[in-house]
Design a protein around this motif. Structure first.
Motif, PDB file in Angstrom:
ATOM      1  N   ALA A  39       0.915  -1.119   0.019  1.00  0.00           N
ATOM      2  CA  ALA A  39       0.023  -0.017   0.111  1.00  0.00           C
ATOM      3  C   ALA A  39       0.880   1.292   0.104  1.00  0.00           C
ATOM      4  N   CYS A  40       1.817   1.197   0.807  1.00  0.00           N
ATOM      5  CA  CYS A  40       3.019   2.246   0.718  1.00  0.00           C
ATOM      6  C   CYS A  40       3.490   2.468  -0.811  1.00  0.00           C
ATOM      7  N   ARG A  41       3.807   1.586  -1.246  1.00  0.00           N
ATOM      8  CA  ARG A  41       4.497   1.600  -2.345  1.00  0.00           C
ATOM      9  C   ARG A  41       3.561   2.119  -3.432  1.00  0.00           C
ATOM     10  N   ARG A  42       2.348   1.536  -3.466  1.00  0.00           N
ATOM     11  CA  ARG A  42       1.161   2.263  -4.408  1.00  0.00           C
ATOM     12  C   ARG A  42       0.953   3.651  -4.195  1.00  0.00           C
ATOM     13  N   ARG A  47       1.569   9.030  -5.752  1.00  0.00           N
ATOM     14  CA  ARG A  47       1.902  10.607  -5.663  1.00  0.00           C
ATOM     15  C   ARG A  47       2.977  11.018  -6.587  1.00  0.00           C
ATOM     16  N   LEU A  48       3.848   9.981  -7.256  1.00  0.00           N
ATOM     17  CA  LEU A  48       4.908  10.177  -8.321  1.00  0.00           C
ATOM     18  C   LEU A  48       4.161  10.447  -9.713  1.00  0.00           C
ATOM     19  N   LEU A  49       3.037   9.592  -9.879  1.00  0.00           N
ATOM     20  CA  LEU A  49       2.332   9.645 -11.436  1.00  0.00           C
ATOM     21  C   LEU A  49       1.633  11.239 -11.046  1.00  0.00           C
ATOM     22  N   LEU A  51       2.424  13.693  -9.737  1.00  0.00           N
ATOM     23  CA  LEU A  51       3.349  14.704  -9.707  1.00  0.00           C
ATOM     24  C   LEU A  51       3.816  15.040 -11.030  1.00  0.00           C
ATOM     25  N   GLN A  52       3.841  13.739 -11.703  1.00  0.00           N
ATOM     26  CA  GLN A  52       4.402  13.635 -13.248  1.00  0.00           C
ATOM     27  C   GLN A  52       3.072  14.184 -14.090  1.00  0.00           C
ATOM     28  N   ASN A  53       1.918  14.080 -13.813  1.00  0.00           N
ATOM     29  CA  ASN A  53       0.728  14.535 -14.368  1.00  0.00           C
ATOM     30  C   ASN A  53       0.418  15.996 -14.183  1.00  0.00           C
ATOM     31  N   TRP A  54       0.940  16.351 -13.159  1.00  0.00           N
ATOM     32  CA  TRP A  54       0.847  18.022 -12.731  1.00  0.00           C
ATOM     33  C   TRP A  54       1.974  18.632 -13.718  1.00  0.00           C
ATOM     34  N   VAL A  55       3.199  18.005 -13.607  1.00  0.00           N
ATOM     35  CA  VAL A  55       4.204  18.754 -14.373  1.00  0.00           C
ATOM     36  C   VAL A  55       3.984  18.639 -15.882  1.00  0.00           C
ATOM     37  N   ASP A  56       3.477  17.556 -16.487  1.00  0.00           N
ATOM     38  CA  ASP A  56       2.794  17.538 -17.838  1.00  0.00           C
ATOM     39  C   ASP A  56       1.671  18.431 -18.110  1.00  0.00           C
ATOM     40  N   VAL A  57       0.773  18.585 -17.333  1.00  0.00           N
ATOM     41  CA  VAL A  57      -0.215  19.870 -17.343  1.00  0.00           C
ATOM     42  C   VAL A  57       0.383  21.039 -17.528  1.00  0.00           C
TER      43      VAL A  57
END
Length: 177
Positions: A39-42, A47-49, A51-57
């Motif tokens: 669960a922590c890994r997910r 969170r990383l996904l 953040l990546q989506n936020w950067v892409d937007v």
């Protein structure tokens, strides 16, 4: 304690149910810890996904207007190239048609009439005479322009005089009445 230094201590459980309970508890704890770890890994991956989506937007908001401008510029360049090709083809067509007319006219003159032949010096003299005529016409136009300006100024002066006389005449009438 020193006599037993190399020997492991063995605990003998008196209750057999108690040992099974510890094994069961260890199994439950290990599965729970594995689930918690997953669960922590997910969560970290999410969170990383995010953040990546936020950067892409953010990049898309920043790059979209420039991309639109770039595409507009490419379209304009292509349109200009097409227009240049069309104008060039039309100009070439007109030039060829003019050349064809000249050649046909020359051919007709050469077949039906004696061609007039002039020397280089005669052509240069004719060109100089033409240039002199052009200069005299330009001088006449300048002279005519100055005469026209003077006539317009004289006409304006005359109109002002006539208006002044009419104004005086009106004043005199008003004084008499």
């Amino acid at each position: 304690a020193e006599a037993h230094a190399g020997v492991e201590e063995v605990h003998v459980c008196v209750c057999p149910g108690r040992e099974a309970f510890f094994w069961q508890a260890e199994r439950v704890l290990s599965t729970r810890f594995a689930e918690l770890f997953n669960a922590c890994r997910r969560d970290a991956e999410l969170r990383l996904l995010a953040l990546q989506n936020w950067v892409d937007v953010g990049k898309s908001y920043r790059q979209l207007p420039f991309r639109a401008w770039y595409l507009w510029m490419v379209d304009q360049k292509l349109l200009r190239q097409v227009q240049v090709r069309l104008v060039t083809a039309y100009r070439r067509r007109i030039d060829r048609r003019g050349l064809l007319r000249i050649v046909l006219a020359w051919h007709e003159v050469s077949l039906n009439q004696k061609a007039e032949v002039r020397t280089r010096s005669q052509l240069i003299a004719a060109l100089q005479a033409q240039e002199e005529l052009t200069r005299s016409l330009e001088a006449g136009m300048k002279e005519y322009n100055t005469v026209l300006l003077e006539a317009e100024q004289a006409l304006q002066r005359e109109e002002r005089k006539q208006q002044a006389l009419r104004d005086e005449k009106e004043e005199v009438r008003e004084q008499l009445v």
